[in-house]
Design an enzyme around this catalytic site. Structure first.
Site, PDB file in Angstrom:
ATOM      1  N   HIS A   1      -9.247   1.037   5.420  1.00 53.17           N
ATOM      2  CA  HIS A   1      -7.953   1.224   6.085  1.00 53.17           C
ATOM      3  C   HIS A   1      -8.137   2.154   7.284  1.00 53.17           C
ATOM      4  O   HIS A   1      -8.955   3.079   7.231  1.00 53.17           O
ATOM      5  CB  HIS A   1      -6.934   1.802   5.095  1.00 53.17           C
TER       6      HIS A   1
ATOM      7  N   GLU B   1      -4.680  -4.982  10.811  1.00 49.67           N
ATOM      8  CA  GLU B   1      -3.655  -3.961  10.975  1.00 49.67           C
ATOM      9  C   GLU B   1      -3.878  -3.218  12.292  1.00 49.67           C
ATOM     10  O   GLU B   1      -4.698  -2.274  12.348  1.00 49.67           O
ATOM     11  CB  GLU B   1      -3.717  -2.958   9.816  1.00 49.67           C
TER      12      GLU B   1
ATOM     13  N   GLU C   1      -6.488   4.534   8.269  1.00 51.68           N
ATOM     14  CA  GLU C   1      -6.277   5.955   7.948  1.00 51.68           C
ATOM     15  C   GLU C   1      -7.530   6.558   7.321  1.00 51.68           C
ATOM     16  O   GLU C   1      -7.838   7.736   7.544  1.00 51.68           O
ATOM     17  CB  GLU C   1      -5.048   6.083   7.033  1.00 51.68           C
TER      18      GLU C   1
ATOM     19  N   ASN D   1       0.862  -1.178   0.000  1.00 57.06           N
ATOM     20  CA  ASN D   1       0.000   0.000   0.000  1.00 57.06           C
ATOM     21  C   ASN D   1       0.901   1.232   0.000  1.00 57.06           C
ATOM     22  O   ASN D   1       1.538   1.521   1.009  1.00 57.06           O
ATOM     23  CB  ASN D   1      -0.885  -0.050   1.255  1.00 57.06           C
TER      24      ASN D   1
ATOM     25  N   SER E   1       4.141  -2.289  10.131  1.00 53.32           N
ATOM     26  CA  SER E   1       5.593  -2.376  10.329  1.00 53.32           C
ATOM     27  C   SER E   1       6.191  -3.716   9.899  1.00 53.32           C
ATOM     28  O   SER E   1       7.142  -4.204  10.512  1.00 53.32           O
ATOM     29  CB  SER E   1       5.968  -2.048  11.781  1.00 53.32           C
TER      30      SER E   1
ATOM     31  N   LYS F   1      -0.037   4.234  -0.150  1.00 56.76           N
ATOM     32  CA  LYS F   1      -0.715   5.370   0.483  1.00 56.76           C
ATOM     33  C   LYS F   1      -0.566   6.613  -0.412  1.00 56.76           C
ATOM     34  O   LYS F   1      -0.583   6.478  -1.628  1.00 56.76           O
ATOM     35  CB  LYS F   1      -0.171   5.578   1.906  1.00 56.76           C
TER      36      LYS F   1
ATOM     37  N   GLY G   1       3.318   2.151  10.673  1.00 54.96           N
ATOM     38  CA  GLY G   1       4.303   3.214  10.493  1.00 54.96           C
ATOM     39  C   GLY G   1       5.092   3.563  11.743  1.00 54.96           C
ATOM     40  O   GLY G   1       5.739   4.606  11.786  1.00 54.96           O
TER      41      GLY G   1
HETATM   42  P1  13P Z   1       3.555   0.255   7.479  1.00 55.13           P
HETATM   43  O1  13P Z   1       4.013  -1.044   6.838  1.00 55.13           O
HETATM   44  O2  13P Z   1       4.283   1.455   6.926  1.00 55.13           O
HETATM   45  O3  13P Z   1       3.557   0.160   8.965  1.00 55.13           O
HETATM   46  O4  13P Z   1       2.021   0.485   7.026  1.00 55.13           O
HETATM   47  C1  13P Z   1       1.127  -0.575   7.162  1.00 55.13           C
HETATM   48  C2  13P Z   1      -0.135  -0.216   6.463  1.00 55.13           C
HETATM   49  O5  13P Z   1      -0.867   0.647   6.892  1.00 55.13           O
HETATM   50  C3  13P Z   1      -0.457  -0.933   5.228  1.00 55.13           C
HETATM   51  O6  13P Z   1      -1.760  -0.675   4.818  1.00 55.13           O
END
Ligand code: 13P
Length: 247
Positions: A92, A162, A94, A8, A207, A10, A168
């Site tokens: 997601h 997740e 976010e 992803n 992560s 983003k 992140g």
């Molecule tokens: P990271 O791998 O950067 O922690 O992000 C995970 C994520 O949100 C994938 O959708």
């Protein structure tokens, strides 16, 4: 069941980043797992063109719940399909946070995705406060049952667990914590979908990097990963693909 390594991007990446796709295909032309990248919407058509005839699949990061209409700035599932995407990430954390997306909306978007013949990757997971309060399984269960679309099956639905606090941050749950949630989600999927629930891929996200991928992929009911930061570099994502192929 073929495992799935999904990336992803983003709100990151420009057309220059498409060179990473070429590098990934060159180093992993025929992985034993499925390999998917979800770039920002502006890059989907270019990425599809760039990867045609290869093992690298391309998906979107969101779609609208409606098929078309007066929704300025939004993208329908059929538009993603038309651009060549085969998958779409939905719900997601976010988007749940930044755009106040509820389970009801995520479910409607997932139903739109299935109607457009896209595979829906439905995300769920607890915040740190919810984990500390002992609410992880109850929260994940309510997100799962509230978000999975009518008509879901093991071919058109993927679940991504997740934990919000692991995204992140460089922090991950223990392998026991990951295993506990994945086993719980598997049981709930079987309750919702019957025996076919055993075939729904459950990805871990948060992560994931080359150094921890193999141990996470060895956990029961972890059928792949949804990778953020480490999916932007072909060397890192390729190492994760290799770890999943070997699992
Ligand atoms: P990271 O791998 O950067 O922690 O992000 C995970 C994520 O949100 C994938 O959708």
């Amino acid at each position: 069941m073929k495992k799935l390594a999904a990336g992803n991007w983003k709100m990151n990446g420009s057309s220059a980043a498409l060179a990473e796709l070429s590098a990934l295909i060159a180093t992993h032309p025929a992985p034993a797992c499925e390999m998917l990248l979800c770039p920002p919407a502006t890059l989907i058509a270019q990425a599809v063109y760039h990867t045609r005839g290869t093992a690298l699949l391309i998906g979107g990061q969101d779609c609208h719940a409606k098929a078309s209409g007066a929704h300025t700035g939004d993208i329908s599932a059929a538009m993603l399909k038309d651009a060549g995407a085969g998958h779409v990430i939905l719900g997601h954390s976010e988007r749940r946070a930044d755009h106040s997306e509820t389970n009801v909306l995520v479910k409607a978007k997932a139903e739109a995705a299935l109607a457009a013949e896209l595979t829906a990757i439905v995300c769920l997971g607890e915040t740190e406060a919810q984990r500390d309060a002992g609410e992880t399984l109850a929260l994940c269960g309510s997100q799962l049952h509230g978000s999975i679309p009518a008509g879901a099956n093991s071919a058109n639905l993927v679940i991504a667990y997740e934990p919000v606090w692991a995204i992140g941050t460089g922090r991950t749950p223990t392998l026991e914590q990951i295993g506990e949630v994945h086993a719980f989600l598997r049981a709930e999927l079987v309750k919702a979908l019957g025996e076919d629930g055993h075939g729904v891929r459950i990805l871990y996200g948060g992560s994931v990097k080359p150094s921890n991928a193999a141990e996470i992929f060895a956990v029961k009911d972890v059928d792949g990963a949804l990778v953020g930061g480490a999916s932007m570099k072909a060397t890192d994502f390729g190492a994760i693909v290799a770890a999943l192929s070997a699992a």
